[in-house]
Motif scaffolding. Sequence first.
Motif, PDB file in Angstrom:
ATOM      1  N   SER A 111       0.834  -1.129  -0.118  1.00 21.59           N
ATOM      2  CA  SER A 111       0.201  -0.074   0.185  1.00 21.59           C
ATOM      3  C   SER A 111       1.044   1.366   0.184  1.00 21.59           C
ATOM      4  O   SER A 111       2.149   1.421   0.611  1.00 21.59           O
ATOM      5  CB  SER A 111      -1.025   0.009   1.217  1.00 21.59           C
ATOM      6  N   LEU A 112       0.647   2.227  -0.985  1.00 19.54           N
ATOM      7  CA  LEU A 112       1.190   3.464  -0.969  1.00 19.54           C
ATOM      8  C   LEU A 112       1.459   4.185   0.223  1.00 19.54           C
ATOM      9  O   LEU A 112       0.491   4.432   1.134  1.00 19.54           O
ATOM     10  CB  LEU A 112       0.564   4.086  -2.035  1.00 19.54           C
ATOM     11  N   LEU A 152       0.677   7.248  -9.642  1.00 17.13           N
ATOM     12  CA  LEU A 152       0.453   6.963  -8.221  1.00 17.13           C
ATOM     13  C   LEU A 152      -0.140   7.935  -7.416  1.00 17.13           C
ATOM     14  O   LEU A 152      -0.755   7.680  -6.180  1.00 17.13           O
ATOM     15  CB  LEU A 152       1.756   6.554  -7.717  1.00 17.13           C
ATOM     16  N   GLN A 166      -3.088   9.496  -7.673  1.00 15.70           N
ATOM     17  CA  GLN A 166      -4.644   9.211  -7.335  1.00 15.70           C
ATOM     18  C   GLN A 166      -4.922   7.755  -6.306  1.00 15.70           C
ATOM     19  O   GLN A 166      -5.843   7.562  -5.891  1.00 15.70           O
ATOM     20  CB  GLN A 166      -5.328   8.747  -8.552  1.00 15.70           C
ATOM     21  N   GLU A 167      -3.639   7.263  -6.188  1.00 18.16           N
ATOM     22  CA  GLU A 167      -3.790   5.991  -5.257  1.00 18.16           C
ATOM     23  C   GLU A 167      -2.987   6.331  -3.911  1.00 18.16           C
ATOM     24  O   GLU A 167      -3.090   5.580  -3.010  1.00 18.16           O
ATOM     25  CB  GLU A 167      -2.932   4.680  -5.811  1.00 18.16           C
ATOM     26  N   SER A 168      -2.500   7.565  -3.802  1.00 14.96           N
ATOM     27  CA  SER A 168      -1.801   8.195  -2.538  1.00 14.96           C
ATOM     28  C   SER A 168      -2.529   8.793  -1.843  1.00 14.96           C
ATOM     29  O   SER A 168      -3.309  10.029  -2.247  1.00 14.96           O
ATOM     30  CB  SER A 168      -0.486   8.840  -3.016  1.00 14.96           C
ATOM     31  N   LYS A 181      -6.017   9.939  -3.799  1.00 16.76           N
ATOM     32  CA  LYS A 181      -6.816   9.092  -3.086  1.00 16.76           C
ATOM     33  C   LYS A 181      -7.832   9.652  -1.994  1.00 16.76           C
ATOM     34  O   LYS A 181      -8.761   9.345  -1.766  1.00 16.76           O
ATOM     35  CB  LYS A 181      -5.978   7.735  -2.372  1.00 16.76           C
ATOM     36  N   ASN A 223       8.201   5.053  -3.099  1.00 24.46           N
ATOM     37  CA  ASN A 223       7.437   3.988  -2.506  1.00 24.46           C
ATOM     38  C   ASN A 223       7.963   2.471  -2.854  1.00 24.46           C
ATOM     39  O   ASN A 223       8.104   1.799  -1.900  1.00 24.46           O
ATOM     40  CB  ASN A 223       5.915   4.037  -3.325  1.00 24.46           C
TER      41      ASN A 223
END
Length: 301
Positions: free
Chosen positions: A3-4, A30, A32-34, A66, A115
């Motif tokens: 997981s970021l 990344l 948008q996932e952080s 995120k 990451n």
Amino acid sequence: MNSLAPILLFVYNRPAHVERCVASLLQSPLAQESPLIIFSDGAKGEHDRAQVDAVREYIRKIEGFKSVEIRENTVNRGLADNIIGGVTECTERFGRVIVVEDDLVLSPCFLNFMNRALDLYENVEEVVNINSHVLEGPQRFPDNFLISFADSWGWATWKRGWELFEPDGTLLLDKIKKIRGTKRFDMGYHFVRMLREQIVGKNNSWAIRWNASIFVNGKLSLNAGKPLAVNGGFGKDATHCNTPDLFGVRLYTGNLEPRLISPAEENPEARNNLRLNYIVRTSYANKLRVRLLEFFYRLVK
């Protein structure tokens, strides 16, 4: 990739810098996932309240991550206390963090490098920090190297690393002297002087204490060999350096991947090369070049 890590962004009173920093982070897929956690320091007085308010108006509208969590200080804590408190809280909460200040511009591969490096070195006890910035100069570096040194411009750590942070500068200086490490810690610059000035209150640098904490414990940082972060905040409103371009580097926008270096030992050639670059960049000739450039920029404005 695990997981970021959350991105901790520390902001104060420079809205244009904050916008530029966030825009550079959003170049990474990344983002948008952080999770993004923003620590907004309070105004020192009426003279900077409008700028602080402008920063806060902007950060409340940030999208593309995120999640976005905002902490707004009601008073001015100062950069050191803000960062120390924020990193301590979030390493306890998440176990790992990526730390960015508002005057940085990040490479598109910055989040990937940080990451993946956090994953690769998670259980390597010798390594407690990841550096994304390297000082360019006549000397060059491998794409990845290990060094007992912390750079404050775009970095990451784990809870186990940050637990080594020692806030007492006097204790750190005593330990450096005890191991006869003053010349080595100075790195061709004046890091020992910076630590002494922190002790007597001439600066309040958290970064010199993080650097010294890593050094006295014999720990290492993984360093990117190309600049994945540049500081665009030098100038008259900077906290610790008002000389434009003295440490300016060219942002690397290609792809750079971290790799696991074994055994986990400092690269002595890379340390010496960094020392030589500091000597060159702080030389009288380079300072004169920077001042001439500054004079030229003022003429053409």
